[in-house]
Design a protein around this motif. Structure first.
Motif, PDB file in Angstrom:
ATOM      1  N   MET A   1       0.837  -1.200   0.000  1.00  0.00           N
ATOM      2  CA  MET A   1       0.000   0.000   0.000  1.00  0.00           C
ATOM      3  C   MET A   1       0.867   1.245   0.000  1.00  0.00           C
ATOM      4  SD  MET A   1      -3.202  -0.963   2.455  1.00  0.00           S
ATOM      5  CE  MET A   1      -4.371  -2.227   1.978  1.00  0.00           C
ATOM      6  N   ASN A   2       1.921   1.232   0.819  1.00  0.00           N
ATOM      7  CA  ASN A   2       2.845   2.367   0.850  1.00  0.00           C
ATOM      8  C   ASN A   2       3.562   2.527  -0.488  1.00  0.00           C
ATOM      9  OD1 ASN A   2       2.098   2.519   3.524  1.00  0.00           O
ATOM     10  ND2 ASN A   2       4.068   1.908   4.352  1.00  0.00           N
ATOM     11  N   PHE A   3       3.996   1.410  -1.051  1.00  0.00           N
ATOM     12  CA  PHE A   3       4.731   1.422  -2.327  1.00  0.00           C
ATOM     13  C   PHE A   3       3.853   1.945  -3.465  1.00  0.00           C
ATOM     14  CE2 PHE A   3       5.714  -0.886  -6.295  1.00  0.00           C
ATOM     15  CZ  PHE A   3       7.001  -0.434  -6.526  1.00  0.00           C
ATOM     16  N   THR A   4       2.639   1.404  -3.601  1.00  0.00           N
ATOM     17  CA  THR A   4       1.771   1.842  -4.698  1.00  0.00           C
ATOM     18  C   THR A   4       1.278   3.267  -4.468  1.00  0.00           C
ATOM     19  OG1 THR A   4      -0.101   0.707  -3.650  1.00  0.00           O
ATOM     20  CG2 THR A   4       1.009  -0.452  -5.427  1.00  0.00           C
ATOM     21  N   GLY A   5       1.050   3.646  -3.212  1.00  0.00           N
ATOM     22  CA  GLY A   5       0.669   5.031  -2.918  1.00  0.00           C
ATOM     23  C   GLY A   5       1.757   6.001  -3.351  1.00  0.00           C
ATOM     24  N   LYS A   6       2.997   5.697  -3.000  1.00  0.00           N
ATOM     25  CA  LYS A   6       4.144   6.538  -3.392  1.00  0.00           C
ATOM     26  C   LYS A   6       4.252   6.623  -4.913  1.00  0.00           C
ATOM     27  CE  LYS A   6       9.192   6.785  -2.568  1.00  0.00           C
ATOM     28  NZ  LYS A   6       9.606   7.171  -3.876  1.00  0.00           N
ATOM     29  N   LEU A   7       4.131   5.483  -5.568  1.00  0.00           N
ATOM     30  CA  LEU A   7       4.222   5.426  -7.025  1.00  0.00           C
ATOM     31  C   LEU A   7       3.158   6.305  -7.678  1.00  0.00           C
ATOM     32  CD1 LEU A   7       5.486   3.944  -9.546  1.00  0.00           C
ATOM     33  CD2 LEU A   7       3.625   2.300  -9.278  1.00  0.00           C
ATOM     34  N   LEU A   8       1.926   6.207  -7.187  1.00  0.00           N
ATOM     35  CA  LEU A   8       0.838   6.983  -7.782  1.00  0.00           C
ATOM     36  C   LEU A   8       0.978   8.475  -7.520  1.00  0.00           C
ATOM     37  CD1 LEU A   8      -2.126   4.561  -7.072  1.00  0.00           C
ATOM     38  CD2 LEU A   8      -1.052   5.039  -9.276  1.00  0.00           C
ATOM     39  N   VAL A   9       1.459   8.846  -6.333  1.00  0.00           N
ATOM     40  CA  VAL A   9       1.688  10.270  -6.052  1.00  0.00           C
ATOM     41  C   VAL A   9       2.749  10.808  -7.002  1.00  0.00           C
ATOM     42  CG1 VAL A   9       2.630  11.897  -4.357  1.00  0.00           C
ATOM     43  CG2 VAL A   9       0.914  10.210  -3.649  1.00  0.00           C
ATOM     44  N   GLU A  10       3.822  10.044  -7.197  1.00  0.00           N
ATOM     45  CA  GLU A  10       4.894  10.498  -8.088  1.00  0.00           C
ATOM     46  C   GLU A  10       4.428  10.621  -9.534  1.00  0.00           C
ATOM     47  OE1 GLU A  10       8.673   8.817  -5.462  1.00  0.00           O
ATOM     48  OE2 GLU A  10       8.000   7.661  -7.208  1.00  0.00           O
ATOM     49  N   ARG A  11       3.470   9.809  -9.944  1.00  0.00           N
ATOM     50  CA  ARG A  11       2.978   9.832 -11.326  1.00  0.00           C
ATOM     51  C   ARG A  11       1.796  10.781 -11.514  1.00  0.00           C
ATOM     52  NH1 ARG A  11       5.771   5.564 -13.909  1.00  0.00           N
ATOM     53  NH2 ARG A  11       7.554   5.317 -12.544  1.00  0.00           N
ATOM     54  N   SER A  12       1.315  11.396 -10.449  1.00  0.00           N
ATOM     55  CA  SER A  12       0.174  12.317 -10.539  1.00  0.00           C
ATOM     56  C   SER A  12       0.668  13.755 -10.531  1.00  0.00           C
ATOM     57  CB  SER A  12      -0.781  12.105  -9.357  1.00  0.00           C
ATOM     58  OG  SER A  12      -1.284  10.783  -9.351  1.00  0.00           O
TER      59      SER A  12
ATOM     60  N   GLY B   1       6.076   0.679 -21.462  1.00  0.00           N
ATOM     61  CA  GLY B   1       7.165  -0.292 -21.317  1.00  0.00           C
ATOM     62  C   GLY B   1       7.493  -0.646 -19.882  1.00  0.00           C
ATOM     63  N   GLU B   2       7.037   0.179 -18.919  1.00  0.00           N
ATOM     64  CA  GLU B   2       7.289  -0.128 -17.511  1.00  0.00           C
ATOM     65  C   GLU B   2       6.323  -1.209 -17.043  1.00  0.00           C
ATOM     66  OE1 GLU B   2       8.905   3.442 -14.827  1.00  0.00           O
ATOM     67  OE2 GLU B   2       6.906   3.757 -15.602  1.00  0.00           O
ATOM     68  N   LYS B   3       6.788  -2.030 -16.127  1.00  0.00           N
ATOM     69  CA  LYS B   3       5.932  -3.061 -15.549  1.00  0.00           C
ATOM     70  C   LYS B   3       6.042  -2.980 -14.037  1.00  0.00           C
ATOM     71  CE  LYS B   3       6.204  -6.276 -19.374  1.00  0.00           C
ATOM     72  NZ  LYS B   3       6.658  -7.560 -19.851  1.00  0.00           N
ATOM     73  N   LEU B   4       4.896  -3.213 -13.385  1.00  0.00           N
ATOM     74  CA  LEU B   4       4.882  -3.181 -11.924  1.00  0.00           C
ATOM     75  C   LEU B   4       5.851  -4.212 -11.355  1.00  0.00           C
ATOM     76  CD1 LEU B   4       3.664  -1.943  -9.390  1.00  0.00           C
ATOM     77  CD2 LEU B   4       1.812  -3.595  -9.533  1.00  0.00           C
ATOM     78  N   ASP B   5       5.926  -5.387 -11.993  1.00  0.00           N
ATOM     79  CA  ASP B   5       6.848  -6.431 -11.525  1.00  0.00           C
ATOM     80  C   ASP B   5       8.284  -5.917 -11.494  1.00  0.00           C
ATOM     81  OD1 ASP B   5       4.661  -8.048 -11.381  1.00  0.00           O
ATOM     82  OD2 ASP B   5       5.166  -9.286 -13.108  1.00  0.00           O
ATOM     83  N   ASP B   6       8.692  -5.187 -12.545  1.00  0.00           N
ATOM     84  CA  ASP B   6      10.066  -4.661 -12.617  1.00  0.00           C
ATOM     85  C   ASP B   6      10.301  -3.600 -11.546  1.00  0.00           C
ATOM     86  OD1 ASP B   6      10.502  -6.326 -14.776  1.00  0.00           O
ATOM     87  OD2 ASP B   6      10.084  -4.767 -16.264  1.00  0.00           O
ATOM     88  N   LEU B   7       9.305  -2.732 -11.320  1.00  0.00           N
ATOM     89  CA  LEU B   7       9.452  -1.698 -10.297  1.00  0.00           C
ATOM     90  C   LEU B   7       9.560  -2.305  -8.905  1.00  0.00           C
ATOM     91  CD1 LEU B   7       6.925   0.952 -11.644  1.00  0.00           C
ATOM     92  CD2 LEU B   7       9.409   1.107 -11.641  1.00  0.00           C
TER      93      LEU B   7
ATOM     94  N   LYS C   1      10.831  -5.273  -8.203  1.00  0.00           N
ATOM     95  CA  LYS C   1      12.170  -5.864  -8.096  1.00  0.00           C
ATOM     96  C   LYS C   1      13.225  -4.810  -7.792  1.00  0.00           C
ATOM     97  CE  LYS C   1      11.239  -9.720 -11.200  1.00  0.00           C
ATOM     98  NZ  LYS C   1      11.416 -10.265 -12.542  1.00  0.00           N
ATOM     99  N   LYS C   2      13.098  -3.619  -8.408  1.00  0.00           N
ATOM    100  CA  LYS C   2      14.088  -2.551  -8.238  1.00  0.00           C
ATOM    101  C   LYS C   2      13.905  -1.773  -6.937  1.00  0.00           C
ATOM    102  CE  LYS C   2      14.185  -1.495 -13.140  1.00  0.00           C
ATOM    103  NZ  LYS C   2      13.948  -0.428 -14.124  1.00  0.00           N
ATOM    104  N   SER C   3      12.724  -1.871  -6.338  1.00  0.00           N
ATOM    105  CA  SER C   3      12.395  -1.038  -5.192  1.00  0.00           C
ATOM    106  C   SER C   3      13.350  -1.270  -4.022  1.00  0.00           C
ATOM    107  CB  SER C   3      10.966  -1.310  -4.732  1.00  0.00           C
ATOM    108  OG  SER C   3      10.722  -0.623  -3.534  1.00  0.00           O
ATOM    109  N   GLU C   4      13.783  -0.148  -3.442  1.00  0.00           N
ATOM    110  CA  GLU C   4      14.620  -0.213  -2.244  1.00  0.00           C
ATOM    111  C   GLU C   4      13.772  -0.110  -0.980  1.00  0.00           C
ATOM    112  OE1 GLU C   4      17.563   2.819  -2.612  1.00  0.00           O
ATOM    113  OE2 GLU C   4      18.325   2.023  -4.504  1.00  0.00           O
TER     114      GLU C   4
END
Length: 201
Positions: free
Chosen positions: A42-53, A167-173, A175-178
């Motif tokens: 939830m934290n990860f997807t929330g952060k991702l969506l804020v950054e993309r909005s 071209g981005e995939k949630l699976d790849d993000l 894997k890369k997430s710190e």
């Protein structure tokens, strides 16, 4: 109708990176052993969506049987709430508006960029909002909500994938997430394969 999580972020206007300032969740409907991983996502997807909005935007994204409602104010303060499908969008945005207004009055904007983790943030109002707004009848009258909705365009997306760059995939993000632990990444992989134990991912 259910709210699972309310998150407050600061979006840096130059780098467009988002920092979680404070969050509150009610994950009692999930298995005890999965709660930590679900919170991470939830934290990860929330952060991702804020950054993309964009600044000044309201966005709702459907992910399986959940909705993520995102409101990013013009000053970079952002709110995300994760709800079930039955929770009304207009009520979610009314709540997020009230959450961010309350946060901004109690935590000075000069402090937002200095908060590096939730422990550094003294704001303690989210649990009360989470409890109060479980009942949508607590929302403002329809006229006020309608006015707010008309002021800001609401973008609807079918999935998180639609928000990602081509071209981005949630699976790849993932894997890369710190910010996600190895356990959470493993949970995500297993949940994707089984698609049973937790429909959040």
């Amino acid at each position: 109708m259910k709210i699972f999580s309310i998150l407050v972020f600061n979006k840096d206007q130059s780098s467009e990176q988002a920092q979680l300032l404070k969050g509150a969740s009610d994950l009692s409907s999930f298995s005890f052993f999965n709660r930590s991983s679900i919170q991470d996502f939830m934290n990860f997807t929330g952060k991702l969506l804020v950054e993309r909005s964009g600044l000044g935007s309201r966005t709702s994204v459907s992910e399986q049987q959940y909705w993520l409602h995102v409101y990013v104010r013009a000053d970079g303060l952002a709110g995300v709430c994760v709800t079930d499908q039955e929770y009304l969008q207009r009520v979610a945005f009314t709540m997020l508006t009230k959450v961010l207004d309350d946060f901004a009055t109690k935590v000075s904007s000069s402090q937002w960029a200095t908060i590096k983790n939730e422990k550094d943030c003294t704001y303690d109002g989210l649990p009360a909002f989470l409890q109060k707004w479980q009942n949508p009848s607590e929302a403002d009258p329809m006229a006020r909500v309608q006015e707010q909705v008309e002021e800001t365009k609401i973008v609807m997306h079918e999935t998180i994938q639609a928000v990602l760059d081509r071209g981005e995939k949630l699976d790849d993000l993932v894997k890369k997430s710190e910010t996600l632990s190895d356990q959470s990444k493993l949970f995500y992989t297993q949940a994707r394969k089984m698609n049973k134990c937790c429909n959040y991912v």
